[in-house]
Design a protein around this motif. Structure first.
Motif, PDB file in Angstrom:
ATOM      1  N   ARG A   9       0.840  -1.216   0.000  1.00 34.04           N
ATOM      2  CA  ARG A   9       0.000   0.000   0.000  1.00 34.04           C
ATOM      3  C   ARG A   9       0.870   1.259   0.000  1.00 34.04           C
ATOM      4  N   TYR A  10       1.977   1.225   0.757  1.00 32.33           N
ATOM      5  CA  TYR A  10       2.898   2.366   0.754  1.00 32.33           C
ATOM      6  C   TYR A  10       3.519   2.542  -0.639  1.00 32.33           C
ATOM      7  N   ALA A  11       3.922   1.444  -1.244  1.00 27.80           N
ATOM      8  CA  ALA A  11       4.544   1.515  -2.578  1.00 27.80           C
ATOM      9  C   ALA A  11       3.541   2.009  -3.623  1.00 27.80           C
ATOM     10  N   GLY A  31       9.395  27.277   7.860  1.00 23.25           N
ATOM     11  CA  GLY A  31       8.913  27.292   9.232  1.00 23.25           C
ATOM     12  C   GLY A  31       7.840  26.287   9.601  1.00 23.25           C
ATOM     13  N   ALA A  32       7.399  25.472   8.676  1.00 26.53           N
ATOM     14  CA  ALA A  32       6.401  24.455   9.020  1.00 26.53           C
ATOM     15  C   ALA A  32       7.024  23.409   9.931  1.00 26.53           C
ATOM     16  N   ARG A  33       6.169  22.720  10.668  1.00 21.59           N
ATOM     17  CA  ARG A  33       6.617  21.631  11.534  1.00 21.59           C
ATOM     18  C   ARG A  33       6.150  20.316  10.931  1.00 21.59           C
ATOM     19  N   TRP A  34       6.836  19.252  11.264  1.00 20.96           N
ATOM     20  CA  TRP A  34       6.439  17.943  10.759  1.00 20.96           C
ATOM     21  C   TRP A  34       6.561  16.910  11.858  1.00 20.96           C
ATOM     22  N   ARG A  35       5.784  15.835  11.692  1.00 21.52           N
ATOM     23  CA  ARG A  35       5.876  14.725  12.635  1.00 21.52           C
ATOM     24  C   ARG A  35       5.243  13.487  12.003  1.00 21.52           C
ATOM     25  N   PRO A  36       5.751  12.323  12.355  1.00 21.89           N
ATOM     26  CA  PRO A  36       5.080  11.083  11.933  1.00 21.89           C
ATOM     27  C   PRO A  36       3.874  10.860  12.842  1.00 21.89           C
ATOM     28  N   TYR A  37       2.794  10.351  12.283  1.00 20.39           N
ATOM     29  CA  TYR A  37       1.585  10.104  13.065  1.00 20.39           C
ATOM     30  C   TYR A  37       0.773   9.001  12.401  1.00 20.39           C
ATOM     31  N   HIS A  38       0.640   7.886  13.048  1.00 22.48           N
ATOM     32  CA  HIS A  38      -0.167   6.762  12.565  1.00 22.48           C
ATOM     33  C   HIS A  38       0.078   6.424  11.099  1.00 22.48           C
ATOM     34  N   GLY A  39       1.340   6.276  10.740  1.00 18.46           N
ATOM     35  CA  GLY A  39       1.683   5.827   9.395  1.00 18.46           C
ATOM     36  C   GLY A  39       1.767   6.896   8.335  1.00 18.46           C
ATOM     37  N   VAL A  40       1.578   8.150   8.717  1.00 16.32           N
ATOM     38  CA  VAL A  40       1.700   9.245   7.747  1.00 16.32           C
ATOM     39  C   VAL A  40       2.659  10.296   8.296  1.00 16.32           C
ATOM     40  N   VAL A  41       3.064  11.198   7.437  1.00 14.07           N
ATOM     41  CA  VAL A  41       3.842  12.357   7.856  1.00 14.07           C
ATOM     42  C   VAL A  41       2.893  13.546   7.819  1.00 14.07           C
ATOM     43  N   GLU A  42       2.759  14.210   8.951  1.00 19.19           N
ATOM     44  CA  GLU A  42       1.930  15.417   9.028  1.00 19.19           C
ATOM     45  C   GLU A  42       2.844  16.632   8.999  1.00 19.19           C
ATOM     46  N   SER A  62      -7.599  24.026   3.850  1.00 14.64           N
ATOM     47  CA  SER A  62      -7.127  23.946   5.230  1.00 14.64           C
ATOM     48  C   SER A  62      -6.161  22.787   5.406  1.00 14.64           C
ATOM     49  N   ALA A  63      -6.416  21.707   4.672  1.00 14.54           N
ATOM     50  CA  ALA A  63      -5.525  20.543   4.705  1.00 14.54           C
ATOM     51  C   ALA A  63      -5.713  19.768   3.413  1.00 14.54           C
ATOM     52  N   MET A  64      -4.679  19.054   3.023  1.00 15.59           N
ATOM     53  CA  MET A  64      -4.771  18.178   1.867  1.00 15.59           C
ATOM     54  C   MET A  64      -3.829  17.005   2.064  1.00 15.59           C
ATOM     55  N   THR A  65      -4.125  15.939   1.362  1.00 13.02           N
ATOM     56  CA  THR A  65      -3.339  14.722   1.486  1.00 13.02           C
ATOM     57  C   THR A  65      -2.708  14.378   0.157  1.00 13.02           C
ATOM     58  N   LEU A  66      -1.454  14.004   0.195  1.00 12.42           N
ATOM     59  CA  LEU A  66      -0.741  13.481  -0.972  1.00 12.42           C
ATOM     60  C   LEU A  66      -0.087  12.178  -0.533  1.00 12.42           C
ATOM     61  N   GLY A  67      -0.693  11.067  -0.914  1.00 10.42           N
ATOM     62  CA  GLY A  67      -0.181   9.770  -0.503  1.00 10.42           C
ATOM     63  C   GLY A  67      -0.235   9.619   0.998  1.00 10.42           C
ATOM     64  N   HIS A  68       0.922   9.434   1.623  1.00 12.43           N
ATOM     65  CA  HIS A  68       1.008   9.290   3.073  1.00 12.43           C
ATOM     66  C   HIS A  68       1.529  10.569   3.734  1.00 12.43           C
ATOM     67  N   VAL A  69       1.221  11.704   3.119  1.00 11.71           N
ATOM     68  CA  VAL A  69       1.614  13.008   3.665  1.00 11.71           C
ATOM     69  C   VAL A  69       0.364  13.871   3.768  1.00 11.71           C
ATOM     70  N   ILE A  70       0.144  14.437   4.953  1.00 17.35           N
ATOM     71  CA  ILE A  70      -0.949  15.377   5.168  1.00 17.35           C
ATOM     72  C   ILE A  70      -0.335  16.751   5.375  1.00 17.35           C
ATOM     73  N   LEU A  71      -0.753  17.696   4.544  1.00 14.97           N
ATOM     74  CA  LEU A  71      -0.288  19.080   4.623  1.00 14.97           C
ATOM     75  C   LEU A  71      -1.442  19.929   5.164  1.00 14.97           C
ATOM     76  N   ALA A  72      -1.191  20.679   6.226  1.00 15.11           N
ATOM     77  CA  ALA A  72      -2.240  21.511   6.811  1.00 15.11           C
ATOM     78  C   ALA A  72      -1.709  22.920   7.045  1.00 15.11           C
ATOM     79  N   VAL A  73      -2.620  23.887   7.000  1.00 15.35           N
ATOM     80  CA  VAL A  73      -2.192  25.283   7.151  1.00 15.35           C
ATOM     81  C   VAL A  73      -1.725  25.576   8.573  1.00 15.35           C
ATOM     82  N   GLY A  96      -3.817   4.289  -5.599  1.00 18.78           N
ATOM     83  CA  GLY A  96      -2.432   4.503  -6.007  1.00 18.78           C
ATOM     84  C   GLY A  96      -2.296   5.646  -6.996  1.00 18.78           C
ATOM     85  N   PRO A  97      -1.524   5.448  -8.077  1.00 14.18           N
ATOM     86  CA  PRO A  97      -1.289   6.526  -9.038  1.00 14.18           C
ATOM     87  C   PRO A  97      -2.551   6.970  -9.776  1.00 14.18           C
TER      88      PRO A  97
END
Length: 144
Positions: A9-11, A31-42, A62-73, A96-97
């Motif tokens: 699923r990750y691949a 200046g954004a912060r990041w952290r791993p959280y339940h299998g994704v990078v926030e 306000s937020a969007m997801t790209l694969g296993h990455v969540i980007l939030a304002v 997937g793709p």
């Protein structure tokens, strides 16, 4: 140990995860912060997050997801939308793709039908429905 199915699923979602990490890396440089959280990078906050939050509603998010990455304002948006965005993570794992083309096609079809291309998008409706059901189940379990 992570099962083989999880790795697949990750691949399968990896092309969008890489894009999310690239965009998130740029946000972190501002200046954004990041952290791993339940299998994704926030990734949240920073100057880019503040700039996006000031855009007109039709252009921003306000937020969007790209694969296993969540980007939030910001952290607040991430907290409020985390469940919704995790539904999108599962959709990326499933599609997937093909996810982004399918998402855009769903929005286009809604636009051509004179509907709201975001709120009536199949993938967004699914995410809102899953979150509503989870919250209902949580309320019911609290009431006992």
């Amino acid at each position: 140990m992570v099962k083989a199915g999880r790795w697949l699923r990750y691949a399968w979602a990896a092309p969008y995860t890489v894009l999310g990490l690239l965009l998130g890396g740029i946000a972190v440089m501002f200046g954004a912060r990041w952290r791993p959280y339940h299998g994704v990078v926030e990734i949240f906050g920073g100057r880019i997050g503040r700039a996006i939050s000031r855009l007109p509603a039709s252009l921003g998010f306000s937020a969007m997801t790209l694969g296993h990455v969540i980007l939030a304002v910001d952290r607040s948006a991430l907290t409020q939308l985390r469940l919704h965005e995790h539904v999108h993570v599962a959709q990326y794992e499933r599609w997937g793709p093909l996810f982004l083309p399918a998402y855009l096609l769903s929005s286009l079809l809604q636009l051509l039908r004179g509907r709201n291309p975001y709120r009536e998008n199949h993938f967004e409706r699914q995410a809102y429905a899953v979150v509503a059901e989870r919250r209902r189940l949580l309320r019911d379990s609290i009431r006992g």
